[in-house]
Write a protein that holds these residues in place. Structure first.
Motif, PDB file in Angstrom:
ATOM      1  N   GLN A  24       0.848  -1.195   0.000  1.00 32.21           N
ATOM      2  CA  GLN A  24       0.000   0.000   0.000  1.00 32.21           C
ATOM      3  C   GLN A  24       0.881   1.241   0.000  1.00 32.21           C
ATOM      4  OE1 GLN A  24      -2.715   0.595   3.326  1.00 32.21           O
ATOM      5  NE2 GLN A  24      -4.120   1.695   1.981  1.00 32.21           N
ATOM      6  N   PRO A  25       0.621   2.190  -0.923  1.00 27.76           N
ATOM      7  CA  PRO A  25       1.496   3.364  -1.025  1.00 27.76           C
ATOM      8  C   PRO A  25       1.399   4.301   0.173  1.00 27.76           C
ATOM      9  CG  PRO A  25      -0.390   3.574  -2.500  1.00 27.76           C
ATOM     10  CD  PRO A  25      -0.422   2.180  -1.939  1.00 27.76           C
ATOM     11  N   ILE A  26       2.525   4.908   0.496  1.00 27.93           N
ATOM     12  CA  ILE A  26       2.614   5.968   1.497  1.00 27.93           C
ATOM     13  C   ILE A  26       3.050   7.214   0.748  1.00 27.93           C
ATOM     14  CG2 ILE A  26       3.825   6.739   3.581  1.00 27.93           C
ATOM     15  CD1 ILE A  26       4.068   3.748   4.336  1.00 27.93           C
ATOM     16  N   VAL A  27       2.255   8.288   0.847  1.00 26.71           N
ATOM     17  CA  VAL A  27       2.342   9.408  -0.097  1.00 26.71           C
ATOM     18  C   VAL A  27       2.708  10.708   0.604  1.00 26.71           C
ATOM     19  CG1 VAL A  27       1.032  10.759  -1.798  1.00 26.71           C
ATOM     20  CG2 VAL A  27       0.672   8.290  -1.615  1.00 26.71           C
ATOM     21  N   ASP A  28       3.593  11.470  -0.025  1.00 25.30           N
ATOM     22  CA  ASP A  28       3.897  12.834   0.408  1.00 25.30           C
ATOM     23  C   ASP A  28       2.735  13.723  -0.023  1.00 25.30           C
ATOM     24  OD1 ASP A  28       4.857  15.486   0.648  1.00 25.30           O
ATOM     25  OD2 ASP A  28       6.925  14.818   0.431  1.00 25.30           O
ATOM     26  N   LEU A  29       2.021  14.272   0.951  1.00 26.14           N
ATOM     27  CA  LEU A  29       0.823  15.044   0.661  1.00 26.14           C
ATOM     28  C   LEU A  29       1.130  16.410   0.063  1.00 26.14           C
ATOM     29  CD1 LEU A  29      -1.325  14.221   3.830  1.00 26.14           C
ATOM     30  CD2 LEU A  29      -1.107  12.959   1.673  1.00 26.14           C
ATOM     31  N   ARG A  30       2.386  16.798   0.056  1.00 27.38           N
ATOM     32  CA  ARG A  30       2.742  18.102  -0.502  1.00 27.38           C
ATOM     33  C   ARG A  30       2.885  18.062  -2.015  1.00 27.38           C
ATOM     34  NH1 ARG A  30       7.713  18.513   3.580  1.00 27.38           N
ATOM     35  NH2 ARG A  30       7.813  16.395   2.758  1.00 27.38           N
ATOM     36  N   ASN A  31       3.288  16.899  -2.548  1.00 21.34           N
ATOM     37  CA  ASN A  31       3.540  16.850  -3.988  1.00 21.34           C
ATOM     38  C   ASN A  31       3.011  15.587  -4.664  1.00 21.34           C
ATOM     39  OD1 ASN A  31       5.364  14.844  -3.175  1.00 21.34           O
ATOM     40  ND2 ASN A  31       7.113  16.234  -3.211  1.00 21.34           N
ATOM     41  N   GLY A  32       2.359  14.693  -3.890  1.00 19.17           N
ATOM     42  CA  GLY A  32       1.802  13.481  -4.476  1.00 19.17           C
ATOM     43  C   GLY A  32       2.804  12.382  -4.741  1.00 19.17           C
ATOM     44  N   GLU A  33       4.049  12.564  -4.314  1.00 18.89           N
ATOM     45  CA  GLU A  33       5.085  11.556  -4.559  1.00 18.89           C
ATOM     46  C   GLU A  33       4.915  10.373  -3.612  1.00 18.89           C
ATOM     47  OE1 GLU A  33       9.961  11.037  -4.182  1.00 18.89           O
ATOM     48  OE2 GLU A  33       9.032  13.020  -3.979  1.00 18.89           O
ATOM     49  N   THR A  34       4.992   9.164  -4.159  1.00 17.40           N
ATOM     50  CA  THR A  34       4.964   7.953  -3.335  1.00 17.40           C
ATOM     51  C   THR A  34       6.360   7.733  -2.757  1.00 17.40           C
ATOM     52  OG1 THR A  34       3.229   6.925  -4.679  1.00 17.40           O
ATOM     53  CG2 THR A  34       4.567   5.463  -3.314  1.00 17.40           C
ATOM     54  N   ILE A  35       6.454   7.830  -1.429  1.00 16.66           N
ATOM     55  CA  ILE A  35       7.774   7.744  -0.799  1.00 16.66           C
ATOM     56  C   ILE A  35       8.069   6.345  -0.267  1.00 16.66           C
ATOM     57  CG2 ILE A  35       7.725  10.173  -0.161  1.00 16.66           C
ATOM     58  CD1 ILE A  35       7.047   9.315   2.681  1.00 16.66           C
ATOM     59  N   GLY A  36       7.070   5.486  -0.263  1.00 19.94           N
ATOM     60  CA  GLY A  36       7.287   4.133   0.220  1.00 19.94           C
ATOM     61  C   GLY A  36       6.001   3.323   0.164  1.00 19.94           C
ATOM     62  N   HIS A  37       6.085   2.084   0.641  1.00 20.92           N
ATOM     63  CA  HIS A  37       4.922   1.193   0.691  1.00 20.92           C
ATOM     64  C   HIS A  37       4.958   0.394   1.988  1.00 20.92           C
ATOM     65  CE1 HIS A  37       5.249   1.962  -3.656  1.00 20.92           C
ATOM     66  NE2 HIS A  37       3.968   1.673  -3.724  1.00 20.92           N
ATOM     67  N   GLU A  38       3.775   0.125   2.514  1.00 27.66           N
ATOM     68  CA  GLU A  38       3.673  -0.798   3.644  1.00 27.66           C
ATOM     69  C   GLU A  38       3.380  -2.191   3.113  1.00 27.66           C
ATOM     70  OE1 GLU A  38       1.148  -1.706   7.751  1.00 27.66           O
ATOM     71  OE2 GLU A  38       0.816   0.176   6.666  1.00 27.66           O
ATOM     72  N   ALA A  39       4.128  -3.168   3.586  1.00 23.63           N
ATOM     73  CA  ALA A  39       3.920  -4.551   3.171  1.00 23.63           C
ATOM     74  C   ALA A  39       2.788  -5.165   3.989  1.00 23.63           C
ATOM     75  CB  ALA A  39       5.201  -5.358   3.348  1.00 23.63           C
ATOM     76  N   LEU A  40       1.792  -5.696   3.303  1.00 21.30           N
ATOM     77  CA  LEU A  40       0.660  -6.378   3.921  1.00 21.30           C
ATOM     78  C   LEU A  40       0.557  -7.766   3.293  1.00 21.30           C
ATOM     79  CD1 LEU A  40      -1.760  -3.330   3.612  1.00 21.30           C
ATOM     80  CD2 LEU A  40      -0.585  -4.067   5.697  1.00 21.30           C
ATOM     81  N   ILE A  41      -0.179  -8.653   3.911  1.00 21.42           N
ATOM     82  CA  ILE A  41      -0.224 -10.033   3.433  1.00 21.42           C
ATOM     83  C   ILE A  41      -1.672 -10.480   3.235  1.00 21.42           C
ATOM     84  CG2 ILE A  41      -0.348 -11.287   5.617  1.00 21.42           C
ATOM     85  CD1 ILE A  41       2.149 -12.065   2.779  1.00 21.42           C
ATOM     86  N   ARG A  42      -1.876 -11.356   2.272  1.00 18.66           N
ATOM     87  CA  ARG A  42      -3.191 -11.943   2.013  1.00 18.66           C
ATOM     88  C   ARG A  42      -3.003 -13.438   1.761  1.00 18.66           C
ATOM     89  NH1 ARG A  42      -4.112  -7.399   3.172  1.00 18.66           N
ATOM     90  NH2 ARG A  42      -5.483  -5.853   2.188  1.00 18.66           N
ATOM     91  N   GLY A  43      -4.058 -14.196   2.074  1.00 18.85           N
ATOM     92  CA  GLY A  43      -4.084 -15.594   1.681  1.00 18.85           C
ATOM     93  C   GLY A  43      -4.633 -15.718   0.275  1.00 18.85           C
ATOM     94  N   PRO A  44      -4.850 -16.941  -0.211  1.00 21.68           N
ATOM     95  CA  PRO A  44      -5.409 -17.117  -1.552  1.00 21.68           C
ATOM     96  C   PRO A  44      -6.799 -16.466  -1.652  1.00 21.68           C
ATOM     97  CG  PRO A  44      -4.531 -19.188  -0.706  1.00 21.68           C
ATOM     98  CD  PRO A  44      -4.541 -18.235   0.438  1.00 21.68           C
ATOM     99  N   GLU A  45      -7.060 -15.808  -2.775  1.00 17.86           N
ATOM    100  CA  GLU A  45      -8.354 -15.147  -2.960  1.00 17.86           C
ATOM    101  C   GLU A  45      -9.470 -16.184  -2.933  1.00 17.86           C
ATOM    102  OE1 GLU A  45     -10.316 -11.765  -5.885  1.00 17.86           O
ATOM    103  OE2 GLU A  45      -8.216 -12.379  -6.105  1.00 17.86           O
ATOM    104  N   GLY A  46     -10.536 -15.892  -2.190  1.00 20.23           N
ATOM    105  CA  GLY A  46     -11.652 -16.819  -2.051  1.00 20.23           C
ATOM    106  C   GLY A  46     -11.496 -17.787  -0.902  1.00 20.23           C
ATOM    107  N   SER A  47     -10.317 -17.807  -0.291  1.00 20.70           N
ATOM    108  CA  SER A  47     -10.061 -18.698   0.833  1.00 20.70           C
ATOM    109  C   SER A  47     -10.616 -18.105   2.123  1.00 20.70           C
ATOM    110  CB  SER A  47      -8.554 -18.921   0.965  1.00 20.70           C
ATOM    111  OG  SER A  47      -8.224 -19.432   2.234  1.00 20.70           O
TER     112      SER A  47
END
Length: 394
Positions: A24-47
């Motif tokens: 998921q993007p983490i965004v600089d609200l001053r200029n819209g630049e994506t400065i990083g991402h948070e890593a999240l996890i999911r299982g198989p879709e529908g599981s």
């Protein structure tokens, strides 16, 4: 659902690496630049174990929490390296993992070296009160990762009782404001005061602030007014297995001036904006009185409905009401709507010349209360008629 089936499924997902990192993007609200991402996890879709909650709650029940977390960490780092994602990667880590047999000293650093990921690209995100970590956050955990050279973020500040104490003791590089205080921050003055205070403390100690859970444009604009410069949430970007290569076009960014002589000569009402607290129609008059005491420069405060101004409350009118015998006792718990006046609402892209024309056509009462300035109908802040006159004379 049979618990044995869920445990069997979880063990199978971990053993077969059938877990899917999302970013998921983490965004600089001053200029819209994506400065990083948070890593999240999911299982198989529908599981039944697709969602993070299902995965981690099942892991806790089966005694597999730390096994699952180590697997998630490894897969997230591998995918981050494979996709060559720019910016920083925020990794969620349980503080209690440090004291378990599964944890190996220097494990994360070894993974980074193997994947050729620079250590400065990683932010270790430790929760103040992680829902899946019964042991909570400790100074030992912070010192462990800081000693290895990682930046440290405290997640969900405000979700536990000891947030400020932890902040002072742990001295993190980054603090993430819990989404509870971000939700409806544009409508709830108490949440705005909380966020404003957090930003003030952060500025004083040299700490960065990230607001989590931003879901609307109005929330985002309000957070910007309060001093938040970095944000995360569905409005800015949803978790994705492959972050978009092209940057998203954000409608809340300041528009670039058109080329030509007129753009140089004509200023707009945006130069008049002063970030100011606001009220909702259901807020009590005692809150309005408190905000006037805390903000002596303003003669009126805007009243909002879903982020859009619907009127104002005048300082002089409220003081007069409260100064009468029993006035405060009778009215301080009444909603501000009982004494709301019309507002002189100005769009931020309106030329100062046109604003001046509008002001001269209004009653003197509006001149004393000032201007309510919006962008695309959403509240930005207040404008002072005195500043308008100064601009017009320059």
């Amino acid at each position: 659902m049979n618990i044995d089936y869920e445990e069997q499924l979880l063990r199978s997902l971990i053993a077969e690496d059938n877990l899917f990192p999302h970013f998921q993007p983490i965004v600089d609200l001053r200029n819209g630049e994506t400065i990083g991402h948070e890593a999240l996890i999911r299982g198989p879709e529908g599981s039944v174990l697709y969602s993070p909650d299902s995965l981690f709650q099942t892991a806790i029940r089966c005694g597999l929490l730390h096994t699952l977390e180590l697997s998630c960490r490894r897969l997230s780092l591998q995918r981050f390296a494979e996709l060559k994602i720019d910016g920083k990667l925020f990794l969620n880590i349980s503080a209690s993992l440090l004291g378990t047999p599964e944890h190996q000293k220097g494990l994360t650093a070894d993974m980074l070296a193997e994947l050729d990921i620079p250590q400065h690209a990683i932010v270790i995100e430790l929760s103040e009160q992680h829902p899946f970590d019964q042991y909570g956050l400790t100074l030992e955990a912070v010192q462990h990762y800081r000693g290895m050279g990682f930046n440290i973020a405290i997640d969900d500040l405000g979700s536990g009782y000891s947030g400020l104490k932890l902040w002072s003791e742990l001295q993190p590089n980054i603090v993430k404001i819990d989404k509870h205080f971000v939700h409806n921050v544009d409508r709830e003055p108490i949440k705005r005061q909380f966020v404003k205070s957090i930003c003030s403390i952060a500025n004083g100690v040299g700490c960065s602030i990230i607001a989590e859970g931003i879901e609307t444009k109005s929330e985002l604009l309000t957070l910007k007014e309060l001093g938040v410069t970095i944000g995360q949430g569905f409005y800015l970007g949803r978790p994705s297995q492959k972050p978009e290569d092209a940057p998203q076009e954000y409608t809340w960014l300041p528009k670039q001036p058109r080329e030509g002589r007129d753009s140089d000569m004509a200023e707009t009402a945006s130069v008049l904006v002063q970030p100011a607290p606001s009220l909702s129609q259901n807020d009590e008059l005692q809150l309005a009185s408190q905000l006037f005491r805390d903000n002596p420069a303003y003669n009126a405060l805007a009243v909002l409905e879903e982020g859009r101004p619907v009127g104002t409350v005048a300082r002089a009118k409220l003081l007069e009401l409260f100064s009468t015998q029993y006035g405060r006792a009778l009215y301080e718990q009444k909603p501000v709507s009982v004494m709301m006046d019309d507002a002189l609402i100005i769009e931020s892209d309106m030329s100062l010349e046109k604003v001046s024309q509008m002001v001269t056509e209004q009653d003197a009462v509006y001149l004393n209360q000032g201007l309510v300035i919006t962008r695309s109908g959403l509240y930005l802040g207040l404008g002072n008629v005195r500043d308008l006159l100064k601009k017009s004379l320059n």
